[in-house]
Design a protein around this motif. Structure first.
Motif, PDB file in Angstrom:
ATOM      1  N   MET A  24       0.788  -1.222   0.000  1.00 32.69           N
ATOM      2  CA  MET A  24       0.000   0.000   0.000  1.00 32.69           C
ATOM      3  C   MET A  24       0.829   1.285   0.000  1.00 32.69           C
ATOM      4  O   MET A  24       0.267   2.376  -0.070  1.00 32.69           O
ATOM      5  N   LYS A  25       2.160   1.171   0.043  1.00 29.00           N
ATOM      6  CA  LYS A  25       2.983   2.387   0.085  1.00 29.00           C
ATOM      7  C   LYS A  25       2.810   3.224  -1.183  1.00 29.00           C
ATOM      8  O   LYS A  25       2.470   4.416  -1.115  1.00 29.00           O
ATOM      9  N   ASN A  26       3.045   2.609  -2.333  1.00 32.86           N
ATOM     10  CA  ASN A  26       2.908   3.347  -3.592  1.00 32.86           C
ATOM     11  C   ASN A  26       1.476   3.816  -3.839  1.00 32.86           C
ATOM     12  O   ASN A  26       1.265   4.965  -4.254  1.00 32.86           O
ATOM     13  N   PRO A  27       0.463   2.958  -3.622  1.00 32.83           N
ATOM     14  CA  PRO A  27      -0.915   3.433  -3.786  1.00 32.83           C
ATOM     15  C   PRO A  27      -1.228   4.649  -2.920  1.00 32.83           C
ATOM     16  O   PRO A  27      -1.877   5.593  -3.383  1.00 32.83           O
ATOM     17  N   GLU A 105      -5.704  -1.241  -3.724  1.00 36.22           N
ATOM     18  CA  GLU A 105      -4.410  -1.119  -4.392  1.00 36.22           C
ATOM     19  C   GLU A 105      -4.598  -0.866  -5.888  1.00 36.22           C
ATOM     20  O   GLU A 105      -3.998   0.045  -6.469  1.00 36.22           O
ATOM     21  N   VAL A 106      -5.457  -1.664  -6.499  1.00 35.26           N
ATOM     22  CA  VAL A 106      -5.717  -1.562  -7.934  1.00 35.26           C
ATOM     23  C   VAL A 106      -6.299  -0.199  -8.294  1.00 35.26           C
ATOM     24  O   VAL A 106      -5.884   0.442  -9.271  1.00 35.26           O
ATOM     25  N   VAL A 107      -7.277   0.243  -7.511  1.00 33.60           N
ATOM     26  CA  VAL A 107      -7.930   1.522  -7.806  1.00 33.60           C
ATOM     27  C   VAL A 107      -6.941   2.675  -7.707  1.00 33.60           C
ATOM     28  O   VAL A 107      -6.969   3.608  -8.524  1.00 33.60           O
ATOM     29  N   ALA A 108      -6.044   2.620  -6.732  1.00 29.50           N
ATOM     30  CA  ALA A 108      -5.044   3.679  -6.593  1.00 29.50           C
ATOM     31  C   ALA A 108      -4.148   3.764  -7.829  1.00 29.50           C
ATOM     32  O   ALA A 108      -3.884   4.862  -8.348  1.00 29.50           O
TER      33      ALA A 108
END
Length: 207
Positions: A24-27, A105-108
């Motif tokens: 979740m860091k990058n998202p 994650e995907v949505v971000a």
């Protein structure tokens, strides 16, 4: 696997992404950056509006700009979670499997096109948008004037185009994150996105 692959080859990007644990860091960085851009955009607009109000109200221009920026920042985070929740719910009805965290994650990652949209918005609002001829005495007339403003209409069209770009990314993301067919992933994404696009088009373009 680089972030540019999200834009150029979302299917391949998410196929590789699903081989790793949810991260979740990058998202979070993506969403926070978009939220900051949105906050700057809102601050520019709000400050312009507040500055041409009567003198007694204009004193609150800075406060209004800050409030608008905070609202826009929070709004972007809510949008991220909202889209993830709706996609998760619809895909569940269609037999999707996988965690909500993976959908977040995907949505971000699918929001990456909004970085460009946000930058364009800031440049346009800072250089081309003006509220000097708006009627500031009547809130209803002010809202209608903003909807009819050519700059706002142009930004609405830009927003729709980037939303559709994101929708394409989300479809491939859900295919892998929720183990769906392309058809069911498209239904999960295009139903809410389609409603949003129709609403925006009718509000701005049809105004």
């Amino acid at each position: 696997m680089t972030l540019t692959q999200v834009l150029t080859n979302p299917n391949g990007f998410f196929e590789e992404k699903m081989k790793t644990e949810v991260e979740m860091k990058n998202p979070l960085l993506i969403v926070l950056f978009i939220a900051i851009l949105s906050a700057i955009n809102a601050a520019i607009v709000t400050k312009q509006i507040m500055e041409i109000l009567p003198p007694e109200a204009a004193a609150f221009a800075s406060i209004g700009a800050i409030a608008g920026a905070i609202g826009a920042f929070i709004g972007e985070i809510i949008r991220w979670v909202f889209y993830a929740g709706v996609f998760y719910a619809i895909s569940s009805i269609l037999g999707g499997e996988g965690t909500f965290k993976r959908v977040l994650e995907v949505v971000a990652y699918g929001l990456i096109p909004f970085i460009a949209s946000g930058i364009i918005g800031i440049i346009v609002m800072a250089t081309s948008f003006s509220v000097e001829n708006f009627d500031m005495q009547n809130p209803e007339l002010l809202e209608q004037a903003m909807l009819n403003d050519p700059t706002m209409k142009m930004l609405a069209i830009v927003g729709i185009l980037f939303t559709l770009w994101s929708a394409n990314i989300w479809i491939f993301g859900l295919v892998h994150a929720r183990h769906l067919s392309v058809k069911n992933a498209a239904i999960s994404v295009l139903v809410p996105v389609g409603l949003y696009v129709l609403y925006t088009a009718s509000k701005f373009i049809g105004a």
